[in-house]
Each structure stands twice: as C-alpha cells, then as structure tokens.
Design an enzyme around this catalytic site. Structure first.
Site, PDB file in Angstrom:
ATOM      1  N   ASP A 111      -3.745  -2.628   4.180  1.00  0.00           N
ATOM      2  CA  ASP A 111      -3.093  -1.947   3.065  1.00  0.00           C
ATOM      3  C   ASP A 111      -4.106  -0.933   2.500  1.00  0.00           C
ATOM      4  O   ASP A 111      -4.268   0.144   3.058  1.00  0.00           O
ATOM      5  CB  ASP A 111      -2.682  -3.033   2.058  1.00  0.00           C
ATOM      6  N   THR A 115     -10.451  -5.169   1.764  1.00  0.00           N
ATOM      7  CA  THR A 115     -10.888  -6.493   2.219  1.00  0.00           C
ATOM      8  C   THR A 115     -11.518  -6.402   3.602  1.00  0.00           C
ATOM      9  O   THR A 115     -12.627  -6.878   3.831  1.00  0.00           O
ATOM     10  CB  THR A 115      -9.692  -7.469   2.258  1.00  0.00           C
ATOM     11  N   ASP A 167       3.152 -13.241   2.936  1.00  0.00           N
ATOM     12  CA  ASP A 167       3.837 -13.960   1.864  1.00  0.00           C
ATOM     13  C   ASP A 167       4.146 -13.099   0.655  1.00  0.00           C
ATOM     14  O   ASP A 167       3.619 -12.004   0.487  1.00  0.00           O
ATOM     15  CB  ASP A 167       2.953 -15.108   1.377  1.00  0.00           C
ATOM     16  N   ARG A 173       6.107 -17.038   4.505  1.00  0.00           N
ATOM     17  CA  ARG A 173       5.185 -16.919   5.642  1.00  0.00           C
ATOM     18  C   ARG A 173       5.834 -17.416   6.929  1.00  0.00           C
ATOM     19  O   ARG A 173       5.478 -17.006   8.022  1.00  0.00           O
ATOM     20  CB  ARG A 173       3.918 -17.747   5.399  1.00  0.00           C
TER      21      ARG A 173
HETATM   22  P1  IMP Z   1      -6.231  -4.653   1.443  1.00  0.00           P
HETATM   23  O1  IMP Z   1      -7.641  -5.062   1.096  1.00  0.00           O
HETATM   24  O2  IMP Z   1      -5.574  -3.889   0.336  1.00  0.00           O
HETATM   25  O3  IMP Z   1      -6.108  -3.933   2.759  1.00  0.00           O
HETATM   26  O4  IMP Z   1      -5.458  -6.008   1.455  1.00  0.00           O
HETATM   27  C1  IMP Z   1      -4.830  -6.484   2.520  1.00  0.00           C
HETATM   28  C2  IMP Z   1      -4.221  -7.824   2.181  1.00  0.00           C
HETATM   29  O5  IMP Z   1      -3.254  -7.694   1.111  1.00  0.00           O
HETATM   30  C3  IMP Z   1      -3.470  -8.329   3.369  1.00  0.00           C
HETATM   31  O6  IMP Z   1      -4.307  -9.100   4.210  1.00  0.00           O
HETATM   32  C4  IMP Z   1      -2.361  -9.114   2.737  1.00  0.00           C
HETATM   33  O7  IMP Z   1      -2.781 -10.426   2.464  1.00  0.00           O
HETATM   34  C5  IMP Z   1      -2.082  -8.401   1.422  1.00  0.00           C
HETATM   35  N1  IMP Z   1      -0.940  -7.451   1.556  1.00  0.00           N
HETATM   36  C6  IMP Z   1      -1.000  -6.107   1.577  1.00  0.00           C
HETATM   37  N2  IMP Z   1       0.223  -5.570   1.724  1.00  0.00           N
HETATM   38  C7  IMP Z   1       1.090  -6.603   1.817  1.00  0.00           C
HETATM   39  C8  IMP Z   1       2.533  -6.690   1.998  1.00  0.00           C
HETATM   40  O8  IMP Z   1       3.281  -5.699   2.116  1.00  0.00           O
HETATM   41  N3  IMP Z   1       3.035  -7.942   2.038  1.00  0.00           N
HETATM   42  C9  IMP Z   1       2.272  -9.072   1.918  1.00  0.00           C
HETATM   43  N4  IMP Z   1       0.931  -9.039   1.769  1.00  0.00           N
HETATM   44  C10 IMP Z   1       0.349  -7.808   1.705  1.00  0.00           C
END
Ligand code: IMP
Ligand code: MG
Length: 186
Positions: A111, A115, A167, A173
């Site tokens: 996203d 992380t 989730d 999930r």
């Molecule tokens: P990032 O650090 O923003 O890339 O976070 C990624 C994490 O956010 C993923 O591993 C998911 O756990 C959660 N996430 C991001 N987008 C979604 C979504 O559309 N549905 C569910 N979980 C999401």
C-alpha cells in the site's frame, strides 16, 4: 469485528469480487513456475510477514517445484501521520541466519510501502545472498516511499480489499477470493 452482529451484515459488506479464486490460482501457478526457474539449485528462504500473507504463502510455496524453506515474521510499524520515522518493530523474528539464503519476501499487499520498506532494510542488513519481494497485490497509487516489488501478481486501484488473507477488523481473511469492502459500512 465487534460492530458486525449478524451473518447478513457480514456478507452485506462484501461489495463485489475483484479477483476470483481461479484468477488467483492461475497467477500463483505462473509465479511459482517463474520462481522455480529463476532460483533452481539455489538455497531459497520464503519469508512471509504475518498475518496477511499466510494464505498467499500457502499457495505460492505449493506452486514452487524446487527445494525451498519457509519462515514467518511479525512486524508492527509506528508512523506519525504521513512521515515514516523508520520505526518498525519486529514482534516475531526469523530463527535462522539468512546470510546463506536467497531470501524472497512474500507479501499480501503493498500500500504505502512503509512496512515492507523497513522490513526489507532490516533483512538486507543481515546480508542475504540476495533479496527479492513478491507481492500478491499492489496499490501503486498509494505509495509513500520508494519501493517496487520484483514480482507483483495484480495491480489494483485505490480500494480497500478483503479476503485471501486480507482483513478488515480481523474478519474476512478466510474468503477464498479478493473482494472490495463496502466502505460505506466502515
Ligand atoms: P503499507 O506499509 O502501507 O504498505 O502497509 C501494508 C499493510 O497494510 C498490508 O500488509 C496490509 O496488512 C494493510 N493493508 C493495506 N491495504 C489494505 C487493504 O486494502 N485491505 C486490507 N489490508 C490492507
Ligand atoms: Mg501485510
């Protein structure tokens, strides 16, 4: 999720199927073949970040036909609004020394990328033979840090998706497909 009380409410929030079980399996079989061909004869360690990637990991590892090992990590990120302060806490770490492995991070969705950017940095500092990122889903329009997966199975628009490991409030999930969550109910 405490505000879902009935099965009708639960199913009512599944807006539409975005990626079917069959589409998922076809893409995963292809990814498994690609990984098998690219890494044949090398020590592979598949690392998935819990919990979201557990379903993808289970199917992807069974689509890989060459010897490989499997490991799990748990990571929590702390960010102040939009700026990453590089604070990722590993709440469950790998058991093995990864310096003798070609590491493949198996992720559910990228996203903002924060992380994974931090987790990849931590793993890279442990000097694996190589490090690649495989993600089931990618939302490139939401990216906040410079991070590109080496292999991305599906690029999706900026929607909140559920199912196949992903989730909303710990529910959904176990759906066998990827669906759009009804944001109006959120
Ligand atoms: P990032 O650090 O923003 O890339 O976070 C990624 C994490 O956010 C993923 O591993 C998911 O756990 C959660 N996430 C991001 N987008 C979604 C979504 O559309 N549905 C569910 N979980 C999401
Ligand atoms: Mg995740």
């Amino acid at each position: 999720m405490e505000n879902i009380k009935t099965t009708e409410e639960y199913t009512g929030r599944i807006k539409r199927i975005l990626i079917t079980e069959e589409e998922l399996q076809t893409a995963i079989q292809k990814a498994g073949q690609q990984i098998s061909a690219g890494y044949d004869g090398r020590p592979i360690l598949l690392v998935s970040i819990l919990k979201g990637a557990f379903v993808f990991m289970a199917d992807l590892c069974r689509a890989i036909t060459v010897p490989c090992e499997i490991a799990f990590m748990c990571a929590k990120s702390y960010y102040n609004n939009t700026v990453s302060c590089g604070q990722v806490q590993i709440t469950m770490d790998l058991e093995q020394d990864i310096s003798n492995y070609h590491v493949i991070i198996v992720e559910d969705i990228i996203d903002t990328g924060r992380t994974l950017h931090d987790v990849a940095g931590i793993l890279r500092s442990r000097n694996p033979l190589s490090l690649q990122i495989v993600t089931l889903l990618d939302k490139p329009s939401r990216r906040k840090v410079d991070l590109t997966a080496d292999l991305s199975l599906f690029t999706i628009p900026d929607l909140f998706v559920i199912g196949y490991g992903l989730d909303c409030g710990e529910y959904y999930r176990n759906l066998p497909y990827i669906a759009e969550y009804d944001e109006t109910a959120r």
